[in-house]
Design an enzyme around this catalytic site. Structure first.
Site, PDB file in Angstrom:
ATOM      1  N   HIS A  34       0.858  -1.181   0.000  1.00 26.77           N
ATOM      2  CA  HIS A  34       0.000   0.000   0.000  1.00 26.77           C
ATOM      3  C   HIS A  34       0.904   1.244   0.000  1.00 26.77           C
ATOM      4  O   HIS A  34       2.141   1.126  -0.103  1.00 26.77           O
ATOM      5  CB  HIS A  34      -0.956  -0.009   1.200  1.00 26.77           C
ATOM      6  CG  HIS A  34      -0.284  -0.278   2.501  1.00 26.77           C
ATOM      7  ND1 HIS A  34       0.583   0.618   3.086  1.00 26.77           N
ATOM      8  CD2 HIS A  34      -0.317  -1.360   3.328  1.00 26.77           C
ATOM      9  CE1 HIS A  34       1.032   0.122   4.211  1.00 26.77           C
ATOM     10  NE2 HIS A  34       0.519  -1.095   4.394  1.00 26.77           N
ATOM     11  N   HIS A  37       4.101   1.235   2.092  1.00 24.66           N
ATOM     12  CA  HIS A  37       5.254   0.563   1.474  1.00 24.66           C
ATOM     13  C   HIS A  37       5.818   1.417   0.337  1.00 24.66           C
ATOM     14  O   HIS A  37       7.044   1.518   0.170  1.00 24.66           O
ATOM     15  CB  HIS A  37       4.844  -0.790   0.892  1.00 24.66           C
ATOM     16  CG  HIS A  37       4.301  -1.761   1.889  1.00 24.66           C
ATOM     17  ND1 HIS A  37       2.963  -2.089   1.956  1.00 24.66           N
ATOM     18  CD2 HIS A  37       4.903  -2.471   2.869  1.00 24.66           C
ATOM     19  CE1 HIS A  37       2.777  -2.967   2.917  1.00 24.66           C
ATOM     20  NE2 HIS A  37       3.938  -3.217   3.498  1.00 24.66           N
ATOM     21  N   GLN A  61       6.678 -15.570  11.960  1.00 29.05           N
ATOM     22  CA  GLN A  61       6.264 -14.469  12.836  1.00 29.05           C
ATOM     23  C   GLN A  61       4.775 -14.497  13.150  1.00 29.05           C
ATOM     24  O   GLN A  61       4.255 -13.592  13.788  1.00 29.05           O
ATOM     25  CB  GLN A  61       6.685 -13.117  12.258  1.00 29.05           C
ATOM     26  CG  GLN A  61       5.978 -12.689  10.988  1.00 29.05           C
ATOM     27  CD  GLN A  61       6.615 -11.445  10.382  1.00 29.05           C
ATOM     28  OE1 GLN A  61       7.720 -11.499   9.823  1.00 29.05           O
ATOM     29  NE2 GLN A  61       5.952 -10.305  10.474  1.00 29.05           N
ATOM     30  N   LYS A 148       5.002   2.763  11.687  1.00 30.67           N
ATOM     31  CA  LYS A 148       3.749   2.207  12.232  1.00 30.67           C
ATOM     32  C   LYS A 148       4.068   1.001  13.129  1.00 30.67           C
ATOM     33  O   LYS A 148       3.463   0.812  14.166  1.00 30.67           O
ATOM     34  CB  LYS A 148       2.773   1.798  11.134  1.00 30.67           C
ATOM     35  CG  LYS A 148       1.436   1.329  11.745  1.00 30.67           C
ATOM     36  CD  LYS A 148       0.376   1.151  10.722  1.00 30.67           C
ATOM     37  CE  LYS A 148       0.489  -0.144   9.979  1.00 30.67           C
ATOM     38  NZ  LYS A 148       0.251  -1.338  10.821  1.00 30.67           N
ATOM     39  N   ILE A 175       2.054   6.417   7.160  1.00 33.27           N
ATOM     40  CA  ILE A 175       1.206   7.005   6.104  1.00 33.27           C
ATOM     41  C   ILE A 175      -0.254   6.686   6.472  1.00 33.27           C
ATOM     42  O   ILE A 175      -0.577   5.542   6.803  1.00 33.27           O
ATOM     43  CB  ILE A 175       1.555   6.415   4.717  1.00 33.27           C
ATOM     44  CG1 ILE A 175       3.040   6.612   4.393  1.00 33.27           C
ATOM     45  CG2 ILE A 175       0.673   7.027   3.630  1.00 33.27           C
ATOM     46  CD1 ILE A 175       3.484   8.044   4.175  1.00 33.27           C
ATOM     47  N   ARG A 186      -3.779  -5.128   6.697  1.00 35.01           N
ATOM     48  CA  ARG A 186      -4.888  -5.763   7.428  1.00 35.01           C
ATOM     49  C   ARG A 186      -6.167  -4.918   7.392  1.00 35.01           C
ATOM     50  O   ARG A 186      -7.222  -5.409   7.778  1.00 35.01           O
ATOM     51  CB  ARG A 186      -4.485  -6.057   8.872  1.00 35.01           C
ATOM     52  CG  ARG A 186      -3.489  -7.197   8.976  1.00 35.01           C
ATOM     53  CD  ARG A 186      -3.262  -7.664  10.411  1.00 35.01           C
ATOM     54  NE  ARG A 186      -2.514  -8.905  10.454  1.00 35.01           N
ATOM     55  CZ  ARG A 186      -1.202  -9.006  10.676  1.00 35.01           C
ATOM     56  NH1 ARG A 186      -0.482  -7.923  10.874  1.00 35.01           N
ATOM     57  NH2 ARG A 186      -0.616 -10.188  10.697  1.00 35.01           N
TER      58      ARG A 186
HETATM   59  O1  PAF Z   1       6.820  -5.306   8.771  1.00 38.91           O
HETATM   60  C1  PAF Z   1       6.676  -6.335   8.073  1.00 38.91           C
HETATM   61  O2  PAF Z   1       5.980  -6.339   7.055  1.00 38.91           O
HETATM   62  C2  PAF Z   1       7.368  -7.611   8.491  1.00 38.91           C
HETATM   63  O3  PAF Z   1       7.345  -7.777   9.868  1.00 38.91           O
HETATM   64  C3  PAF Z   1       8.790  -7.749   7.933  1.00 38.91           C
HETATM   65  C4  PAF Z   1       9.717  -6.683   8.498  1.00 38.91           C
HETATM   66  C5  PAF Z   1       8.755  -7.644   6.421  1.00 38.91           C
HETATM   67  C6  PAF Z   1       9.385  -9.104   8.308  1.00 38.91           C
HETATM   68  O4  PAF Z   1       8.636 -10.152   7.783  1.00 38.91           O
END
Ligand code: PAF
Length: 280
Positions: A34, A37, A61, A148, A175, A186
């Site tokens: 988005h 990024h 994660q 964020k 942003i 999300r």
């Molecule tokens: O912030 C994220 O999107 C993720 O936690 C990252 C840093 C790409 C690691 O998977």
């Protein structure tokens, strides 16, 4: 712009760039890109000769009951945005390329034990592990992360310091949508009604900023923010906290730089937002 699925391809491309004396910026992402990024990629493009975007939904994660399977994905759309923003390479590995029989993980104590680390106990181990792997694969000069995810940013800065990665970590501002909601992949989970309810997070941020600027202690700041969120029937607070900006430990009197961070469930969707406050 090139795309690569394997570590070998990425290493070969970066090796050629290095041989020509070019600098490299890395923007690690989980895809479904988005404007947040886009701002990281744009900044990386301005500050480096070449930009690598990693697009990988990192399984390590996510906790057992989290949204790994349903996490939104749209690689073709991601590639278009990366190209528009000036990326040179998108690394899009399969989970099996990044992890096969992994026994080594990167963990960080203290900073990962508060805020999101309480409800997501393995999250930062997964983040630190995949980010370390990406750093070793891409060997960037600079890596770009959004503010964020402020706890993630603090953790990565500390990890880089502790493990002597020779990489500059660049934090980029949150942003927001026009109405204040922080951009997040999300947000797509939200129904129209939940989307409206989600505005309580940015309203709480605004209120918190006013109250903290008036010189109040953490408890007053937090109460003022919680009142706003609790008034929204679809919202359920996971946490709202004032922590030290460096070690992420709770702070009562605001005498040093702090992070004021929150996670709030809107229906089933867990959203985060925050602001930093610097002592003059
Ligand atoms: O912030 C994220 O999107 C993720 O936690 C990252 C840093 C790409 C690691 O998977």
């Amino acid at each position: 712009m090139k795309t690569a699925n394997t570590i070998k391809e990425v290493r070969a491309i970066v090796k050629e760039w290095r041989a020509s004396g070019l600098s490299v910026g890395l923007v690690p992402t989980m895809g479904f890109l988005h404007e947040g990024h886009a701002s990281l990629i744009k900044r990386a493009h301005e500050e480096n000769d070449r930009v690598v975007v990693s697009d990988f939904v990192n399984p390590t994660q996510f906790g057992p009951n989290e949204d790994l399977e349903s996490y939104p994905r749209d690689f073709d759309r991601d590639c278009k945005l990366c190209e528009e923003m000036g990326a040179d390479l998108v690394f899009h590995p399969d989970p099996s390329e990044m992890y096969h029989d992994q026994h080594t993980y990167v963990t960080i104590d203290t900073l990962s034990e508060t805020l999101c680390g309480v409800t997501r106990p393995i999250h930062f181990r997964g983040v630190c592990t995949v980010v370390s792997k990406l750093f070793n694969i891409v060997t960037p000069d600079r890596a770009y992360f959004g503010e964020k995810d402020a706890q993630q940013l603090a953790i990565i800065r500390k990890m880089v310091l502790d493990l002597n990665f020779d990489i500059e970590i660049v934090g980029c501002p949150i942003i927001r949508e026009e109405d204040g909601l922080a951009k997040s992949s999300r947000n797509t989970y939200l129904s129209a009604e939940e989307r409206k309810a989600a505005l309580c997070l940015s309203r709480a941020v605004k209120k918190g900023q006013e109250v903290i600027s008036a010189g109040c202690d953490s408890s007053v700041v937090l109460d003022s923010m919680k009142d706003i969120i609790n008034a929204e029937p679809l919202a359920k607070i996971d946490y709202v906290s004032v922590v030290d900006a460096l070690d992420m430990q709770p702070v009562e009197k605001i005498e040093k730089d702090v992070l004021v961070a929150m996670a709030v469930y809107i229906g089933k969707t867990r959203l985060i937002d925050n602001f930093s406050y610097k002592i003059k």
